[in-house]
Write a protein that holds these residues in place. Structure first.
Motif, PDB file in Angstrom:
ATOM      1  N   PRO A  24       9.772  65.258  62.691  1.00  9.17           N
ATOM      2  CA  PRO A  24       9.959  64.043  61.891  1.00  9.17           C
ATOM      3  C   PRO A  24      11.325  64.036  61.226  1.00  9.17           C
ATOM      4  CG  PRO A  24       8.562  65.605  60.736  1.00  9.17           C
ATOM      5  CD  PRO A  24       8.769  66.168  62.117  1.00  9.17           C
ATOM      6  N   ALA A  25      11.779  62.843  60.899  1.00  9.25           N
ATOM      7  CA  ALA A  25      13.054  62.709  60.214  1.00  9.25           C
ATOM      8  C   ALA A  25      12.959  63.215  58.786  1.00  9.25           C
ATOM      9  CB  ALA A  25      13.484  61.246  60.211  1.00  9.25           C
ATOM     10  N   GLN A  26      14.074  63.705  58.260  1.00  6.26           N
ATOM     11  CA  GLN A  26      14.170  64.016  56.843  1.00  6.26           C
ATOM     12  C   GLN A  26      14.414  62.715  56.096  1.00  6.26           C
ATOM     13  OE1 GLN A  26      16.970  67.099  55.879  1.00  6.26           O
ATOM     14  NE2 GLN A  26      16.442  68.331  57.665  1.00  6.26           N
ATOM     15  N   THR A  27      13.710  62.512  55.012  1.00  4.36           N
ATOM     16  CA  THR A  27      13.771  61.233  54.302  1.00  4.36           C
ATOM     17  C   THR A  27      13.935  61.454  52.807  1.00  4.36           C
ATOM     18  OG1 THR A  27      12.347  60.174  55.952  1.00  4.36           O
ATOM     19  CG2 THR A  27      12.579  59.048  53.856  1.00  4.36           C
ATOM     20  N   GLU A  28      14.771  60.615  52.208  1.00  3.99           N
ATOM     21  CA  GLU A  28      14.951  60.633  50.759  1.00  3.99           C
ATOM     22  C   GLU A  28      15.302  59.222  50.304  1.00  3.99           C
ATOM     23  OE1 GLU A  28      17.705  62.762  47.283  1.00  3.99           O
ATOM     24  OE2 GLU A  28      17.587  63.632  49.295  1.00  3.99           O
ATOM     25  N   THR A  29      14.808  58.833  49.144  1.00  2.00           N
ATOM     26  CA  THR A  29      15.115  57.524  48.569  1.00  2.00           C
ATOM     27  C   THR A  29      15.822  57.709  47.236  1.00  2.00           C
ATOM     28  OG1 THR A  29      13.217  56.477  49.642  1.00  2.00           O
ATOM     29  CG2 THR A  29      14.165  55.328  47.761  1.00  2.00           C
ATOM     30  N   VAL A  30      16.943  57.015  47.081  1.00  2.00           N
ATOM     31  CA  VAL A  30      17.699  57.060  45.826  1.00  2.00           C
ATOM     32  C   VAL A  30      17.963  55.629  45.368  1.00  2.00           C
ATOM     33  CG1 VAL A  30      18.790  59.258  46.344  1.00  2.00           C
ATOM     34  CG2 VAL A  30      19.923  57.140  47.029  1.00  2.00           C
TER      35      VAL A  30
END
Length: 316
Positions: A24-30
């Protein structure tokens, strides 16, 4: 919030991208540029991209008192800031090619309306007249590493797209990410190439509801959407006013409901989506046949306009 007025901020994703991978993709929300930014990358580079977006936010957000752009607005000049210098210079180049329906010197106009604040305000003609005189490409210059501002800058029409240009440049230089998306809600970078060779699937939101107008299949690119449905308020007279303001009239008016621009430049996609929305159907034909960008647009009657060669599948 002012009595009798309602402010809406509709910030839903423009794109849904189906990625196929064993991992899976690495994901982060800022939070940056007054919106939630979702970074989804295969490989690495997510934390570095998040940090870059935060840095750009501190530079280009004129609503932050200590941002570099705010310091420029206060002092009238700034030197040695490559980000602002490049943004001003590249925006000026786009204005020379496409016209100045998008202008950075609208800071006093956006402040007068206050559409993204708790106290939005429909200005009178008497209030607009002196403010419109402050808006002109001639009121900001970039030369020899120095930006001189004779007005008040607001990067809202181009800041997200430009930021995604910076993101792509950083990802290219690091080589850490293979493919993925970086979404700043209304502006998105589709990065790299999927291992299976399949295109990114871009769903264009229907501005009249929660559905979609159709799907675009595309290779890596930048895309930006402008529309009156994104941020708006309803005034005491019952009329809806959106956040996209015409620098020539000071009003948020268009006979288009939504415009999405696809191209190989984030800044250009952001600039053009706003410009095309403001100029409306009268000037739409020339954009439909452009060689270096493609569009999907809809007018107030519901008619769709799709560029030559764009792989767009409308909803049945």
């Amino acid at each position: 919030m002012m009595h009798g007025k309602k402010l809406f901020a509709v910030l839903l994703p423009l794109v849904l991208t189906a990625c196929t991978s064993a991992k899976p993709a690495q994901t982060e929300t800022v939070w940056a540029m007054d919106t939630a930014c979702t970074i989804s990358l295969h490989g690495s580079g997510v934390s570095e991209t998040a940090s870059l977006l935060k840095t750009l936010d501190k530079t280009l957000d004129n609503y932050q008192e200590n941002s570099a752009i705010s310091r420029l607005n206060q002092s009238g000049t700034i030197s040695g800031n490559d980000t602002i210098y490049q943004l001003v210079s590249e925006t000026a180049a786009l204005q020379k090619r496409f016209g100045d329906s998008v202008d950075l010197t609208v800071g006093q106009l956006t402040a007068l309306w206050g559409i993204t604040t708790d106290t939005p305000h429909v200005p009178t003609a008497a209030e607009l007249e002196p403010v419109l005189k402050t808006i002109s490409p001639d009121h900001v210059t970039a030369a020899d590493g120095t930006v001189t501002d004779g007005a008040q800058l607001d990067c809202g029409a181009v800041g997200k797209g430009y930021s995604l240009d910076c993101v792509k440049e950083a990802l290219d230089q690091s080589g850490t990410a293979s493919y993925g998306t970086v979404s700043m809600t209304s502006s998105i970078l589709c990065y790299g190439e999927k291992p299976d060779g399949k295109p990114f699937q871009i769903e264009i939101r229907d501005p009249s509801g929660d559905g979609t107008l159709g799907t675009v299949s595309t290779d890596s690119c930048f895309l930006s959407t402008s529309g009156g449905y994104e941020r708006y308020f309803i005034a005491d007279d019952g009329k809806q006013y959106c956040h996209i303001l015409d620098p020539k009239t000071g009003m948020p008016e268009s006979d288009l409901t939504t415009v999405t621009v696809f191209c190989d430049s984030g800044l250009q996609s952001d600039f053009l989506s706003t410009l095309i929305w403001l100029e409306g159907t009268e000037h739409l034909e020339e954009h439909l046949h452009a060689e270096d960008y493609q569009i999907v647009a809809q007018d107030q009657s519901g008619k769709l306009y799709v560029s030559d060669g764009l792989h767009f599948t409308p909803n049945a």
